[in-house]
Design a protein around this motif. Structure first.
Motif, short mmCIF file in Angstrom:
data_model
loop_
_atom_site.label_atom_id
_atom_site.label_comp_id
_atom_site.label_asym_id
_atom_site.label_seq_id
_atom_site.Cartn_x
_atom_site.Cartn_y
_atom_site.Cartn_z
N SER A 36 -76.56 54.57 54.37
CA SER A 36 -76.33 55.76 53.54
C SER A 36 -77.47 55.91 52.56
O SER A 36 -78.38 55.07 52.49
CB SER A 36 -74.99 55.65 52.81
N GLY A 37 -77.45 57.00 51.77
CA GLY A 37 -78.49 57.23 50.79
C GLY A 37 -78.39 56.25 49.63
O GLY A 37 -77.33 55.69 49.34
N PHE A 38 -79.53 56.06 48.94
CA PHE A 38 -79.58 55.08 47.85
C PHE A 38 -78.60 55.43 46.73
O PHE A 38 -77.94 54.55 46.17
CB PHE A 38 -81.01 55.02 47.30
N LEU A 39 -78.48 56.71 46.38
CA LEU A 39 -77.64 57.10 45.25
C LEU A 39 -76.15 56.96 45.54
O LEU A 39 -75.34 57.09 44.62
CB LEU A 39 -77.97 58.53 44.82
N SER A 40 -75.78 56.72 46.77
CA SER A 40 -74.37 56.47 47.07
C SER A 40 -74.04 54.98 47.07
O SER A 40 -72.89 54.60 47.30
CB SER A 40 -74.00 57.08 48.43
N THR A 41 -75.04 54.15 46.79
CA THR A 41 -74.82 52.71 46.64
C THR A 41 -74.56 52.38 45.18
O THR A 41 -74.75 53.22 44.29
CB THR A 41 -76.04 51.91 47.13
N VAL A 42 -74.13 51.14 44.91
CA VAL A 42 -73.84 50.74 43.53
C VAL A 42 -75.07 50.85 42.64
O VAL A 42 -75.00 51.42 41.54
CB VAL A 42 -73.25 49.31 43.49
N PRO A 43 -76.26 50.35 43.05
CA PRO A 43 -77.44 50.53 42.18
C PRO A 43 -77.78 51.99 41.93
O PRO A 43 -78.22 52.34 40.83
CB PRO A 43 -78.56 49.83 42.97
N GLY A 44 -77.57 52.84 42.94
CA GLY A 44 -77.85 54.26 42.75
C GLY A 44 -76.90 54.91 41.76
O GLY A 44 -77.31 55.68 40.89
N LEU A 45 -75.61 54.58 41.86
CA LEU A 45 -74.62 55.10 40.91
C LEU A 45 -74.90 54.59 39.50
O LEU A 45 -74.70 55.31 38.51
CB LEU A 45 -73.21 54.72 41.36
N LEU A 46 -75.37 53.33 39.41
CA LEU A 46 -75.71 52.78 38.09
C LEU A 46 -76.89 53.53 37.48
O LEU A 46 -76.95 53.70 36.26
CB LEU A 46 -76.04 51.29 38.21
N LYS A 47 -77.82 53.98 38.31
CA LYS A 47 -78.95 54.76 37.79
C LYS A 47 -78.46 56.06 37.15
O LYS A 47 -78.96 56.48 36.11
CB LYS A 47 -79.93 55.07 38.92
N VAL A 48 -77.50 56.72 37.79
CA VAL A 48 -76.92 57.94 37.21
C VAL A 48 -76.22 57.62 35.90
O VAL A 48 -76.36 58.36 34.91
CB VAL A 48 -75.95 58.60 38.21
N LEU A 49 -75.48 56.52 35.87
CA LEU A 49 -74.78 56.10 34.65
C LEU A 49 -75.78 55.83 33.52
O LEU A 49 -75.58 56.26 32.39
CB LEU A 49 -73.95 54.85 34.93
N GLU A 50 -76.86 55.11 33.83
CA GLU A 50 -77.86 54.79 32.82
C GLU A 50 -78.51 56.04 32.24
O GLU A 50 -78.71 56.15 31.03
CB GLU A 50 -78.94 53.88 33.44
#
Length: 285
Positions: free
Chosen positions: A138-152
């Motif tokens: 899947s795409g990077f932003l649908s992974t945990v690190p990707g979601l954390l980037k949005v949170l940050e």
């Protein structure tokens, strides 16, 4: 030729998005019916509900008419990033609006708060439905690190909203903290934009290693900020007597920034752990 895809409206994530659309519309309609307010918090809440309504409608429209695959972006990354962003924005609105604009006899304001809380739950469910499962491509932003980037990035925006130039302009230590917030925010934003626009190949080095190195640097920078910001902000600076209960004043913003700095430090530590695991363990197996 445009093809109608009715399946997008009947799958679980499609049903969740339809409910989001209905409830966000109810939220901003109830608030608008009470009357317009000039306060920034009221504007933020209305902006949140209207933005979520418009983007969710756009996502449903593009997927229903099978137009999403024709866009020059990573659609999975875009929808996952927006679901995470909407979850955080609606959560903030669901806390802020009842805190400042509701009362025991304010039926429409209470109704808007209830529907906003339901919208938050729905977007959180969407994040769970669109998040990449272990072993799934899947795409990077649908992974945990990707979601954390949005949170940050979102937490950094909250910090920027609370910053007041006269409060930090006289102290080099506080200016360093603002630089930390800005540098880390810019990198997180670039990662999100490059991912959605499919530009990760332009990185001069392997993306996972660049991400890990920047996350380690961000943790070290935020470690300094989590100490320096409260040290300079609250030294010989007690809460003024003019700050009444139930009314947000500039001193309270300093507390919010201190808390959000510590929160973002935790997010970057979690991000670094996940990134190191992917680079040094998963990639070797």
């Amino acid at each position: 030729m445009v093809t109608l895809d009715f399946r997008t409206l009947t799958v679980p994530v499609g049903i969740v998005r339809i409910l989001e659309l209905i409830l966000t519309c109810i939220s901003f309609s109830l608030v608008a019916s009470v009357g317009n307010r000039a306060e920034s918090f009221w504007t933020w809440c209305m902006f949140t509900w209207c933005l979520c309504f418009c983007v969710t409608f756009l996502i449903l429209f593009l997927e229903f008419f099978s137009l999403s695959s024709k866009l020059p972006i990573s659609w999975e990354d875009f929808t996952a990033a927006f679901a995470m962003l909407a979850t955080l924005m609606v959560l903030a609105a669901s806390i802020i609006y009842p805190r400042f604009y509701t009362c025991p006899s304010c039926s429409r304001q209470i109704g808007a708060t209830v529907t906003s809380c339901l919208v938050f739950i729905l977007y959180a469910v969407e994040v769970g439905l669109t998040r990449a499962k272990p072993g799934e491509l899947s795409g990077f932003l649908s992974t945990v690190p990707g979601l954390l980037k949005v949170l940050e990035a979102f937490v950094a925006c909250i910090i920027f909203i609370c910053l007041d130039h006269p409060q930090y302009s006289s102290y080099p230590g506080l200016q360093w903290c603002v630089a930390v917030y800005s540098i880390c925010f810019i990198f997180a934003l670039l990662v999100i934009i490059f991912t959605v626009c499919r530009l990760l190949s332009l990185f001069p080095a392997p993306f996972d290693k660049v991400l890990t190195a920047c996350n380690v640097l961000a943790v070290l920078m935020y470690l300094t900020a989590v100490v320096i910001w409260p040290l300079y902000s609250f030294r010989n600076n007690p809460r003024p007597s003019s700050c009444k209960a139930g009314v947000l004043c500039q001193w309270d913003n300093l507390v919010v920034i201190s808390f959000m700095t510590a929160f973002n430090l935790g997010a970057y530590i979690a991000d670094t752990i996940y990134s190191c695991r992917l680079v040094f363990f998963v990639s070797r197996t």
